[in-house]
Each structure stands twice: as C-alpha cells, then as structure tokens.
Design a protein around this motif. Structure first.
Motif, PDB file in Angstrom:
ATOM      1  N   LEU A 187      49.202  44.329  -1.701  1.00 54.03           N
ATOM      2  CA  LEU A 187      47.967  43.562  -1.860  1.00 54.03           C
ATOM      3  C   LEU A 187      46.881  44.418  -2.491  1.00 54.03           C
ATOM      4  O   LEU A 187      46.194  43.991  -3.422  1.00 54.03           O
ATOM      5  CB  LEU A 187      47.500  43.036  -0.498  1.00 54.03           C
ATOM      6  CG  LEU A 187      46.170  42.264  -0.500  1.00 54.03           C
ATOM      7  CD1 LEU A 187      46.279  41.018  -1.370  1.00 54.03           C
ATOM      8  CD2 LEU A 187      45.778  41.882   0.921  1.00 54.03           C
ATOM      9  N   LYS A 188      46.713  45.637  -1.984  1.00 54.17           N
ATOM     10  CA  LYS A 188      45.704  46.540  -2.527  1.00 54.17           C
ATOM     11  C   LYS A 188      45.999  46.878  -3.989  1.00 54.17           C
ATOM     12  O   LYS A 188      45.086  46.920  -4.821  1.00 54.17           O
ATOM     13  CB  LYS A 188      45.642  47.815  -1.692  1.00 54.17           C
ATOM     14  CG  LYS A 188      45.095  47.605  -0.286  1.00 54.17           C
ATOM     15  CD  LYS A 188      45.112  48.896   0.507  1.00 54.17           C
ATOM     16  CE  LYS A 188      44.585  48.673   1.918  1.00 54.17           C
ATOM     17  NZ  LYS A 188      44.624  49.917   2.726  1.00 54.17           N
ATOM     18  N   LYS A 189      47.271  47.099  -4.283  1.00 52.14           N
ATOM     19  CA  LYS A 189      47.659  47.405  -5.656  1.00 52.14           C
ATOM     20  C   LYS A 189      47.328  46.242  -6.579  1.00 52.14           C
ATOM     21  O   LYS A 189      46.839  46.433  -7.700  1.00 52.14           O
ATOM     22  CB  LYS A 189      49.161  47.711  -5.721  1.00 52.14           C
ATOM     23  CG  LYS A 189      49.652  48.095  -7.110  1.00 52.14           C
ATOM     24  CD  LYS A 189      51.145  48.395  -7.098  1.00 52.14           C
ATOM     25  CE  LYS A 189      51.639  48.727  -8.500  1.00 52.14           C
ATOM     26  NZ  LYS A 189      53.109  48.995  -8.502  1.00 52.14           N
ATOM     27  N   GLY A 190      47.562  45.022  -6.088  1.00 48.98           N
ATOM     28  CA  GLY A 190      47.261  43.840  -6.875  1.00 48.98           C
ATOM     29  C   GLY A 190      45.771  43.702  -7.152  1.00 48.98           C
ATOM     30  O   GLY A 190      45.370  43.310  -8.256  1.00 48.98           O
TER      31      GLY A 190
ATOM     32  N   GLU B 190      44.757  46.293  -9.808  1.00 49.89           N
ATOM     33  CA  GLU B 190      45.184  45.849 -11.143  1.00 49.89           C
ATOM     34  C   GLU B 190      44.325  44.708 -11.654  1.00 49.89           C
ATOM     35  O   GLU B 190      43.994  44.631 -12.850  1.00 49.89           O
ATOM     36  CB  GLU B 190      46.654  45.434 -11.090  1.00 49.89           C
ATOM     37  CG  GLU B 190      47.606  46.603 -10.855  1.00 49.89           C
ATOM     38  CD  GLU B 190      49.055  46.149 -10.743  1.00 49.89           C
ATOM     39  OE1 GLU B 190      49.288  44.915 -10.673  1.00 49.89           O
ATOM     40  OE2 GLU B 190      49.949  47.013 -10.715  1.00 49.89           O
ATOM     41  N   SER B 191      43.927  43.806 -10.742  1.00 49.66           N
ATOM     42  CA  SER B 191      43.098  42.670 -11.133  1.00 49.66           C
ATOM     43  C   SER B 191      41.713  43.116 -11.583  1.00 49.66           C
ATOM     44  O   SER B 191      41.171  42.614 -12.573  1.00 49.66           O
ATOM     45  CB  SER B 191      42.986  41.691  -9.961  1.00 49.66           C
ATOM     46  OG  SER B 191      42.307  40.527 -10.343  1.00 49.66           O
TER      47      SER B 191
ATOM     48  N   ASP C  21      39.292  42.456   5.789  1.00 48.99           N
ATOM     49  CA  ASP C  21      40.742  42.390   5.718  1.00 48.99           C
ATOM     50  C   ASP C  21      41.279  41.963   4.361  1.00 48.99           C
ATOM     51  O   ASP C  21      42.377  42.297   3.992  1.00 48.99           O
ATOM     52  CB  ASP C  21      41.273  41.397   6.778  1.00 48.99           C
ATOM     53  CG  ASP C  21      41.024  41.907   8.181  1.00 48.99           C
ATOM     54  OD1 ASP C  21      41.011  43.140   8.345  1.00 48.99           O
ATOM     55  OD2 ASP C  21      40.828  41.090   9.093  1.00 48.99           O
ATOM     56  N   ALA C  22      40.502  41.190   3.606  1.00 48.36           N
ATOM     57  CA  ALA C  22      41.063  40.629   2.376  1.00 48.36           C
ATOM     58  C   ALA C  22      40.067  40.626   1.248  1.00 48.36           C
ATOM     59  O   ALA C  22      38.862  40.548   1.445  1.00 48.36           O
ATOM     60  CB  ALA C  22      41.538  39.202   2.639  1.00 48.36           C
ATOM     61  N   ASP C  23      40.623  40.687   0.047  1.00 46.10           N
ATOM     62  CA  ASP C  23      39.807  40.572  -1.165  1.00 46.10           C
ATOM     63  C   ASP C  23      39.430  39.117  -1.369  1.00 46.10           C
ATOM     64  O   ASP C  23      40.183  38.208  -1.036  1.00 46.10           O
ATOM     65  CB  ASP C  23      40.631  41.075  -2.363  1.00 46.10           C
ATOM     66  CG  ASP C  23      39.967  40.743  -3.668  1.00 46.10           C
ATOM     67  OD1 ASP C  23      38.905  41.311  -3.933  1.00 46.10           O
ATOM     68  OD2 ASP C  23      40.512  39.903  -4.389  1.00 46.10           O
ATOM     69  N   MET C  24      38.239  38.863  -1.930  1.00 45.94           N
ATOM     70  CA  MET C  24      37.783  37.496  -2.166  1.00 45.94           C
ATOM     71  C   MET C  24      37.563  37.270  -3.645  1.00 45.94           C
ATOM     72  O   MET C  24      36.658  36.566  -4.072  1.00 45.94           O
ATOM     73  CB  MET C  24      36.479  37.228  -1.401  1.00 45.94           C
ATOM     74  CG  MET C  24      36.629  37.267   0.094  1.00 45.94           C
ATOM     75  SD  MET C  24      35.047  37.154   0.933  1.00 45.94           S
ATOM     76  CE  MET C  24      34.387  35.603   0.301  1.00 45.94           C
ATOM     77  N   SER C  25      38.371  37.867  -4.484  1.00 41.26           N
ATOM     78  CA  SER C  25      38.203  37.710  -5.931  1.00 41.26           C
ATOM     79  C   SER C  25      38.596  36.299  -6.332  1.00 41.26           C
ATOM     80  O   SER C  25      39.360  35.629  -5.662  1.00 41.26           O
ATOM     81  CB  SER C  25      39.081  38.710  -6.670  1.00 41.26           C
ATOM     82  OG  SER C  25      40.444  38.524  -6.356  1.00 41.26           O
TER      83      SER C  25
END
Length: 237
Positions: A22-25, A28-29, A232-236
């Motif tokens: 998830l962090k890698k994604g 990259e994003s 806990d999570a990205d909100m992109s």
C-alpha cells in the motif's frame, strides 16, 4: 484437548506485506503526479470535514490531492537532496508536518491562491478543538428538546428536569470556556444548541514547480490541528 484461542499465534507476515504494498503504491502515485502536473502545493487544513472537502475536490477535478501518512509523502518526495525525486523536492518534504496534504495541479498560481484564501466553511467543533468563546446557557425552559431527551442531556452534564412536559434547565450552565479543549460531551452539547464554533479552511504553505523552483507561501496559522503521522490510510483521489 483443543488449543486455546488465547495462545494461537497471529501471522503478521501477510499484513505487513499488504501494508508495504500500500505504501509503495502511494509513493508511486505521488511521483506519477509530480511527473504529470506543473506544480505541487503543500497545504494545511483545519477542522477537516469530508463533505466540505468533497466540494473542493469537485472544484479541482482536473487536479490531484493526497492526504495520508506524512512519512510516506516525505519518502515519495525525498527527505534530502540525495533522496529527492526531483530538484528541490526535499524542501517540500520539510514542510510536511501536522495536518497537511499535497495538491498537484496545472491551474494558474493566482487562481489556486485566490480560491483557498476565500475558502472558509463554518461547522460544529469536534472533541479536542480549542474553544474560541465561552458558551453559557441561561436557566429556564428548553422547548427545542422533546421530553424523551432528558436522560441523554443529563448524561452530557446538563442539570435538567422535565417540568409539565417541558425540559427545563435548573440553573445557568456553562458548556465551555474560551481557550479550553472541548470534551466529547461538550462538543455534542454545542451541536444540540446549534453553536458552530469552528471553520473548515485550507492554507497554502508552499509551492514547487517543475523547473525546480520552491517558494514558501506562508507560515502555518492553524492552531486546532492534529498530526497525520499515524493515520492508517492514504486519501488520495
């Protein structure tokens, strides 16, 4: 004899792998956005509300926002000149602290600044907010509440009784004092009495452009903020 569930080992390898992916994604994003857009802004936000931020996203539907773990955003940008993804991005990474996010856009700089300078939406304060005023409710009838709410209002600290079918405040009651941090009970009472003490706002802190230029726009002025380091999570989008 069957094994007790209490001593059953919980495999963590799969969870860790998913977290790393998830962090890698996200990294990259973010880097893909840096390649795609002309400018990157670091912004701070105060009293984040999903419904208000959806409006901002709609107004900037040709741009990208990233809100999530600060450490991951820093890694994507590069925390030092040796690590940075592009020239001077490490300076942007240094601005990532507290409640902040990234905006990547091709909109003119003047348009971006004007939009966010005007953005201010009044809303109810949450628990943990520092009260901007002292709010006192005078003793007497509270006809806006139905009789069945007596116990719930008492649970929030209000000294009320049901008199002739009307909820009545027995004495003057101060919900909060200016400069004090709101408790969950106080925040709920302010909603009950329709007191919108906080404002959702976004402040542009710095700007980076593809030619490697970095500009500090403003120092953080928001006081009622929380750090994003442990989200806990990205909100992109």
């Amino acid at each position: 004899m069957p094994k007790s569930r209490r001593v059953r080992a919980k495999p963590l390898t799969q969870t860790n792998k998913k977290g790393a992916e998830l962090k890698k994604g996200v990294v990259e994003s973010i880097r893909s956005g840096i390649d795609e857009y002309d400018a990157v802004y670091v912004f701070s936000f105060e009293n984040m509300r999903t419904n208000h931020f959806k409006v901002v996203r709609t107004d900037f539907n040709d741009s990208r926002f990233f809100l999530g773990k600060n450490k991951v955003m820093k890694v994507a940008l590069g925390r030092s000149p040796e690590e940075e993804y592009a020239s001077n991005l490490f300076k942007v990474a240094h601005d990532i602290s507290g409640s902040v996010g990234l905006l990547m856009t091709n909109k003119p700089d003047a348009e971006v600044r004007e939009y966010f300078n005007k953005l201010s939406v009044q809303d109810y304060a949450k628990s943990g907010f520092v009260a901007t005023e002292t709010v006192t409710i005078p003793a007497g009838p509270l006809p806006q509440f139905v009789g069945s709410m007596v116990e719930s209002l008492r649970a929030l600290g209000l000294p009320v009784d049901l008199k002739r079918g009307v909820i009545t405040l027995n004495n003057d009651y101060t919900i909060c004092k200016e400069g004090a941090t709101l408790t969950p009970e106080q925040a709920k009472l302010l909603v009950h009495f329709d007191n919108k003490m906080s404002y959702f706002s976004v402040q542009m802190l710095s700007r980076w452009t593809k030619d490697g230029k970095y500009e500090r726009i403003a120092e953080r002025k928001n006081k009622n903020t929380q750090d994003n380091e442990d989200e806990d999570a990205d909100m992109s989008d």
